[in-house]
Design a protein around this motif. Structure first.
Motif, PDB file in Angstrom:
ATOM      1  N   UNK A 185     103.501  95.494  70.676  1.00 42.32           N
ATOM      2  CA  UNK A 185     103.379  95.955  71.891  1.00 42.32           C
ATOM      3  C   UNK A 185     102.649  97.376  71.798  1.00 42.32           C
ATOM      4  N   UNK A 186     103.190  98.010  70.853  1.00 43.77           N
ATOM      5  CA  UNK A 186     102.506  99.204  70.552  1.00 43.77           C
ATOM      6  C   UNK A 186     101.052  99.370  70.277  1.00 43.77           C
ATOM      7  N   UNK A 187     100.603  98.527  69.226  1.00 38.69           N
ATOM      8  CA  UNK A 187      99.450  98.193  68.896  1.00 38.69           C
ATOM      9  C   UNK A 187      98.291  98.175  70.132  1.00 38.69           C
ATOM     10  N   UNK A 188      98.879  96.958  70.890  1.00 43.56           N
ATOM     11  CA  UNK A 188      98.183  96.658  72.183  1.00 43.56           C
ATOM     12  C   UNK A 188      97.880  97.839  72.956  1.00 43.56           C
ATOM     13  N   UNK A 189      98.896  98.519  73.107  1.00 38.07           N
ATOM     14  CA  UNK A 189      98.834  99.601  74.080  1.00 38.07           C
ATOM     15  C   UNK A 189      97.907 100.936  73.571  1.00 38.07           C
ATOM     16  N   UNK A 190      97.983 100.985  72.275  1.00 36.59           N
ATOM     17  CA  UNK A 190      97.139 101.931  71.680  1.00 36.59           C
ATOM     18  C   UNK A 190      95.656 101.548  71.831  1.00 36.59           C
ATOM     19  N   UNK A 191      95.346 100.157  71.649  1.00 36.51           N
ATOM     20  CA  UNK A 191      94.008  99.828  71.721  1.00 36.51           C
ATOM     21  C   UNK A 191      93.527  99.839  73.119  1.00 36.51           C
ATOM     22  N   UNK A 192      94.408  99.711  74.146  1.00 38.87           N
ATOM     23  CA  UNK A 192      93.846  99.827  75.516  1.00 38.87           C
ATOM     24  C   UNK A 192      93.980 101.320  76.028  1.00 38.87           C
ATOM     25  N   UNK A 193      94.349 102.179  75.354  1.00 42.43           N
ATOM     26  CA  UNK A 193      94.710 103.499  75.708  1.00 42.43           C
ATOM     27  C   UNK A 193      95.551 103.880  76.658  1.00 42.43           C
ATOM     28  N   UNK A 194      96.700 103.037  76.552  1.00 42.91           N
ATOM     29  CA  UNK A 194      97.899 103.344  77.585  1.00 42.91           C
ATOM     30  C   UNK A 194      98.586 104.388  77.120  1.00 42.91           C
ATOM     31  N   UNK A 195      99.027 105.477  77.996  1.00 42.03           N
ATOM     32  CA  UNK A 195      99.766 106.486  77.566  1.00 42.03           C
ATOM     33  C   UNK A 195     100.947 106.315  77.134  1.00 42.03           C
ATOM     34  N   UNK A 196     101.795 107.022  76.316  1.00 41.97           N
ATOM     35  CA  UNK A 196     103.085 106.981  75.772  1.00 41.97           C
ATOM     36  C   UNK A 196     104.209 106.450  76.818  1.00 41.97           C
ATOM     37  N   UNK A 197     104.156 106.676  77.975  1.00 41.94           N
ATOM     38  CA  UNK A 197     105.050 106.625  78.993  1.00 41.94           C
ATOM     39  C   UNK A 197     105.005 105.070  79.155  1.00 41.94           C
ATOM     40  N   UNK A 199     103.548 102.726  77.296  1.00 41.26           N
ATOM     41  CA  UNK A 199     103.911 101.564  76.158  1.00 41.26           C
ATOM     42  C   UNK A 199     105.554 101.694  76.102  1.00 41.26           C
ATOM     43  N   UNK A 200     106.249 102.805  76.269  1.00 45.50           N
ATOM     44  CA  UNK A 200     107.671 102.616  76.460  1.00 45.50           C
ATOM     45  C   UNK A 200     108.057 101.846  77.383  1.00 45.50           C
ATOM     46  N   UNK A 201     107.481 101.758  78.667  1.00 44.53           N
ATOM     47  CA  UNK A 201     108.070 100.989  79.851  1.00 44.53           C
ATOM     48  C   UNK A 201     107.765  99.650  79.176  1.00 44.53           C
ATOM     49  N   UNK A 202     106.760  99.201  78.675  1.00 50.02           N
ATOM     50  CA  UNK A 202     106.549  97.729  78.249  1.00 50.02           C
ATOM     51  C   UNK A 202     107.695  97.610  77.171  1.00 50.02           C
ATOM     52  N   UNK A 203     108.262  98.113  76.259  1.00 53.51           N
ATOM     53  CA  UNK A 203     109.210  98.181  75.261  1.00 53.51           C
ATOM     54  C   UNK A 203     110.158  97.810  76.083  1.00 53.51           C
ATOM     55  N   UNK A 204     110.419  98.471  76.930  1.00 54.21           N
ATOM     56  CA  UNK A 204     111.907  98.510  77.689  1.00 54.21           C
ATOM     57  C   UNK A 204     111.986  97.160  78.628  1.00 54.21           C
ATOM     58  N   UNK A 205     110.857  96.913  79.166  1.00 56.14           N
ATOM     59  CA  UNK A 205     110.680  95.574  79.853  1.00 56.14           C
ATOM     60  C   UNK A 205     110.856  94.482  78.954  1.00 56.14           C
ATOM     61  N   UNK A 206     110.131  94.350  77.862  1.00 53.99           N
ATOM     62  CA  UNK A 206     110.355  93.120  77.037  1.00 53.99           C
ATOM     63  C   UNK A 206     111.706  93.013  76.583  1.00 53.99           C
ATOM     64  N   UNK A 207     112.728  94.180  76.220  1.00 60.22           N
ATOM     65  CA  UNK A 207     113.858  94.075  75.727  1.00 60.22           C
ATOM     66  C   UNK A 207     114.916  93.570  77.042  1.00 60.22           C
ATOM     67  N   UNK A 208     114.555  93.891  78.230  1.00 60.93           N
ATOM     68  CA  UNK A 208     115.137  93.422  79.422  1.00 60.93           C
ATOM     69  C   UNK A 208     115.113  91.996  79.575  1.00 60.93           C
ATOM     70  N   UNK A 209     113.547  91.406  79.504  1.00 61.96           N
ATOM     71  CA  UNK A 209     113.295  90.133  79.773  1.00 61.96           C
ATOM     72  C   UNK A 209     113.553  89.055  78.808  1.00 61.96           C
ATOM     73  N   UNK A 210     113.397  89.467  77.290  1.00 66.43           N
ATOM     74  CA  UNK A 210     113.505  88.460  76.331  1.00 66.43           C
ATOM     75  C   UNK A 210     114.271  88.934  75.202  1.00 66.43           C
ATOM     76  N   UNK A 211     114.676  90.207  75.155  1.00 71.00           N
ATOM     77  CA  UNK A 211     115.329  90.820  74.046  1.00 71.00           C
ATOM     78  C   UNK A 211     114.391  90.865  73.035  1.00 71.00           C
ATOM     79  N   UNK A 212     113.062  91.199  73.310  1.00 69.07           N
ATOM     80  CA  UNK A 212     112.005  91.498  72.616  1.00 69.07           C
ATOM     81  C   UNK A 212     111.856  90.377  71.439  1.00 69.07           C
ATOM     82  N   UNK A 213     111.970  88.822  72.051  1.00 71.01           N
ATOM     83  CA  UNK A 213     111.739  87.775  71.228  1.00 71.01           C
ATOM     84  C   UNK A 213     110.596  86.975  72.225  1.00 71.01           C
ATOM     85  N   UNK A 214     109.996  86.383  71.563  1.00 68.62           N
ATOM     86  CA  UNK A 214     108.702  85.456  71.948  1.00 68.62           C
ATOM     87  C   UNK A 214     109.341  84.121  72.294  1.00 68.62           C
TER      88      UNK A 214
END
Length: 350
Positions: free
Chosen positions: A228-240, A242-257
């Motif tokens: 998630x961090x790598x893709x966010x960096x590549x797309x130029x997404x601000x820190x906030x 990327x953090x939102x994406x990390x929190x969302x993945x934790x809620x939605x899947x416990x950060x598991x694919x």
């Protein structure tokens, strides 16, 4: 010898009729439990049930409950809320009795229960009796935690712990459609103290926005975080973002694919192929799923879906509100509880 004639319904004295009428009027505030209004309240009827109209209404409601069918077969155009209203029930109860969530979809031919399962009620009572006769062990068991193992379901956990499914869901801020994962810890509400503690915890979470229990990420979760961090960096997404994406993945899947979820939801962000997020294989591609969550010019779905970068003013939104704008969850406040840890993961693995 004077003869007397028994009273009939057509010759009832005015005094008798007046007495009946007085018994149906409001009682003084100091009247004892024998007053009609208080007797009505003791039976669970509305406080105004001491009036003729309320008594008639209560009688009608009881008659409707007795005549209510035990199930309903869904037809085209039905919704759970409409079915509940038609039978004088709460939508939340019908959802719970059928293991559904607010976002669940029903189909013609589905059969919905219109009352709680008798077997479930009996089993719950048996568990409660068992706990009450276990020489005090029930209090410790009823206020502890349960670590999810493979094959666990929310219903099975509630049954094994001797608590109602509704209380288990409330204590952990879940719905019947929520996904649980091996290793996840669930609060098991106690009979009295635990609900108050859970309420206090939820109040603390809503006020601080960062009250989620601290977790130690395992290898699979770390891989997800790094992706998630790598893709966010590549797309130029601000820190906030990327953090939102990390929190969302934790809620939605416990950060598991994950390869399962509510309806056809899959992957890190529980994206649904049927809603345009990509094929089943595509939404389970961590990099592609992350890019779709971010959206913007690099969105692999084009304009078919809306990602975080497509939402006007997302940078100025509250953390959880921004995540909710993408996910449209039934529990929008859950994302904000992971804000602090999301930024810690970003710092540790970014």
């Amino acid at each position: 010898m004077r003869r007397t004639t028994p009273f009939t319904t057509t010759t009832a004295p005015v005094a008798v009729i007046g007495t009946i009428a007085l018994s149906l009027t409001g009682s003084p505030a100091h009247a004892g439990p024998s007053a009609p209004a208080e007797r009505a309240q003791m039976r669970g009827l509305p406080a105004a049930a001491g009036t003729v109209e309320a008594l008639a209404s209560a009688a009608t409601a009881l008659a409707q409950a007795s005549a209510r069918p035990k199930s309903h077969t869904v037809v085209r155009g039905d919704t759970v809320s409409a079915i509940a209203a038609r039978h004088g029930l709460r939508t939340a109860d019908v959802l719970a009795w059928n293991g559904l969530g607010w976002k669940s979809i029903i189909h013609p031919g589905d059969v919905l229960r219109l009352s709680p399962s008798e077997s479930a009620t009996t089993m719950h009572r048996a568990k409660a009796v068992s706990r009450d006769t276990s020489h005090g062990a029930s209090d410790a068991r009823g206020a502890g935690t349960h670590t999810v193992t493979k094959g666990d379901t929310l219903w099975a956990i509630a049954r094994s712990e001797g608590v109602s499914l509704a209380r288990l869901l409330r204590a952990n801020d879940l719905t019947t459609s929520s996904i649980i994962y091996p290793g996840q810890k669930l609060e098991i509400p106690g009979r009295a103290a635990a609900p108050a503690a859970a309420s206090a915890a939820r109040k603390s979470a809503s006020s601080s926005g960062s009250a989620a229990k601290r977790v130690v990420l395992d290898d699979e979760q770390v891989r997800g975080v790094k992706t998630i961090i790598a893709v966010g960096r590549e797309l130029g997404v601000p820190e906030k973002g990327i953090a939102i994406a990390l929190a969302t993945a934790m809620v939605e899947s416990w950060i598991r694919n994950v390869d399962y979820g509510t309806h056809d939801s899959l992957g890190l962000f529980q994206q649904r192929p049927s809603m345009g997020w990509g094929s089943a294989d595509e939404v389970r591609d961590p990099r592609r799923a992350t890019a779709a969550f971010f959206g913007g010019p690099g969105d692999p779905n084009g304009t078919a879906t809306r990602g975080l970068l497509d939402i006007d003013g997302w940078r100025d939104m509250e953390f959880g509100a921004a995540a909710q704008a993408v996910q449209v969850s039934a529990y929008p406040h859950r994302y904000a509880t992971w804000e602090d840890q999301a930024y810690e993961w970003l710092e540790a693995y970014g």
